[in-house]
Design an enzyme around this catalytic site. Structure first.
Site, PDB file in Angstrom:
ATOM      1  CD  GLN A  80      -3.228  -0.540  -0.121  1.00 51.35           C
ATOM      2  OE1 GLN A  80      -2.905   0.572  -0.365  1.00 51.35           O
ATOM      3  NE2 GLN A  80      -3.901  -1.431  -0.492  1.00 51.35           N
ATOM      4  CB  CYS A 126      -7.383 -10.362   0.058  1.00 51.26           C
ATOM      5  SG  CYS A 126      -6.290  -9.999  -1.196  1.00 51.26           S
ATOM      6  CB  SER A 135       1.086  -5.432  -5.470  1.00 48.31           C
ATOM      7  OG  SER A 135       0.202  -5.923  -6.518  1.00 48.31           O
ATOM      8  CG  HIS A 157      -3.417  -5.001  -8.338  1.00 44.84           C
ATOM      9  ND1 HIS A 157      -4.930  -4.642  -7.764  1.00 44.84           N
ATOM     10  CD2 HIS A 157      -2.631  -5.589  -7.471  1.00 44.84           C
ATOM     11  CE1 HIS A 157      -4.836  -5.466  -6.601  1.00 44.84           C
ATOM     12  NE2 HIS A 157      -3.546  -5.991  -6.410  1.00 44.84           N
TER      13      HIS A 157
END
Length: 378
Positions: free
Chosen positions: A175, A322, A195, A197
């Site tokens: 994040q 998630c 990450s 995306h």
């Protein structure tokens, strides 16, 4: 539908999409193949590795590409545990960690795990961390930015404690990657994950950094890709697209955060008419990512509020995507010590680079109307 769930995922940036298509059609070779087409893909891969390493302020020899943050967390923890700094079977983790962290820790039956709660500001208490360390402690894993309320953990202080006690330190940077300048803290950790995306890159791609001084053993034996860190053909087009997205977001970090602060203020102001029912879980501005707002509205279940907002054309969430799939309370609500009823009231609103102030105000006004109608019916 107006999107307010950027902490879950982001739309693909147009430049990143263009690079993805170009790399897929022109650099389609397997980067491990020895012919010229494979070598071209390998050259592109290494250029991306070097560019991302420079953005992060790390040695490119420690940077490995993965399928995303969840796999990255798994492989990083397994790598560190394969070569602990000292003998021991004790791990310390934040209670509010991403589900992928809990997943890998739950399978480590031979280890004792201590989970640290968050204080009222959503932060790890450093004294509690110190008091939790035993001679057996070999690993600490604490996320940098919480995905549900956006609090920024004191990585420098945690790293200092780990160094004093000769303990590996892994941090989930998913994040914070592309949203904060990470160069000051990347040298302090043993490993971190990120990450694509979350920063307008493709889904299904991410990475891990492991300090090159650590001689880890691969979790999957016999793999030839990414110097044995993981099996499977490397997704060069997605990595190239992620590198483009990372560069663009990194170039506008300060500008974006200033904008998110203004949007956050606008939402809080719009919610003023129902302020007695609203509780925002946050830290001081210096320890808060402004683009993520985790809040509760007393007496109203978060899932119902999310569905009502959806009915009015706004996409918000009830926490980490998630975690939602398992129909469990947001882990941050448990880490904050909230009551069972309060955990059900949690919602998350998160901003992105396309979020407009007028849309934020309209969302706030819509939530106010929903709450007033609900309270009148009660």
């Amino acid at each position: 539908m107006i999107y307010f769930d950027f902490a879950a995922t982001t739309p693909l940036d147009s430049d990143a999409a263009e690079v993805f298509v170009q790399a897929s059609t022109e650099y389609y070779g397997n980067s491990s193949s020895l012919h010229d087409i494979g070598s071209q893909a390998q050259d592109l891969l290494e250029n991306c590795r070097e560019e991302l390493a420079n953005l992060l302020g790390v040695n490119k020899k420690g940077l490995y590409f993965t399928s995303g943050g969840s796999e990255g967390n798994f492989l990083a923890i397994e790598a560190l545990l394969s070569t602990p700094k000292k003998p021991g079977k004790h791990i310390i983790a934040g209670l509010a960690e991403h589900s992928s962290i809990h997943g890998v820790l739950n399978r480590l039956e031979e280890y004792t795990i201590t989970f640290l709660p968050l204080n009222s500001s959503g932060l790890i208490d450093l004294e509690e961390l110190k008091n939790s360390i035993t001679p057996e402690t070999v690993l600490v894993t604490v996320q940098h930015v919480n995905s549900e309320i956006g609090t920024i953990q004191p990585i420098e202080g945690i790293a200092r404690i780990c160094k004093e006690h000769n303990i590996h330190f892994h941090s989930d940077f998913v994040q914070s990657f592309g949203k904060l300048d990470l160069k000051k803290i990347t040298p302090l950790v043993s490993s971190f994950s990120f990450s694509g995306h979350k920063i307008y890159g493709p889904k299904g791609v991410g990475g891990v950094y492991v300090d090159p001084a650590i001689s880890w053993r691969p979790f999957f034996p016999g793999g030839s890709h990414e110097r044995g860190f993981r099996p499977g053909t490397v997704n060069v087009p997605a990595i190239a697209a992620m590198a483009v997205a990372a560069q663009k977001t990194h170039d506008h970090i300060t500008e974006s955060n200033d904008n998110f602060i203004a949007l956050r203020t606008a939402l809080v102001e719009a919610l003023e008419p129902i302020k007695e029912f609203v509780h925002i879980h946050q830290a001081d501005p210096s320890s808060q990512l402004p683009s993520i707002i985790g809040l509760r509205i007393s007496g109203i279940e978060g899932q119902w509020m999310m569905l009502e907002c959806n009915r009015y054309g706004f996409a918000i969430s009830t926490g980490s995507a998630c975690q939602i799939g398992m129909q469990s309370p947001a882990k941050v609500t448990l880490a904050l010590g909230l009551s069972q009823q309060a955990t059900k009231e949690f919602i998350r609103i998160s901003f992105g680079n396309s979020t407009k102030r007028e849309d934020v105000r309209t969302l706030g006004e819509t939530i106010v109307d929903i709450v007033k109608k609900f309270k009148r019916l009660c």
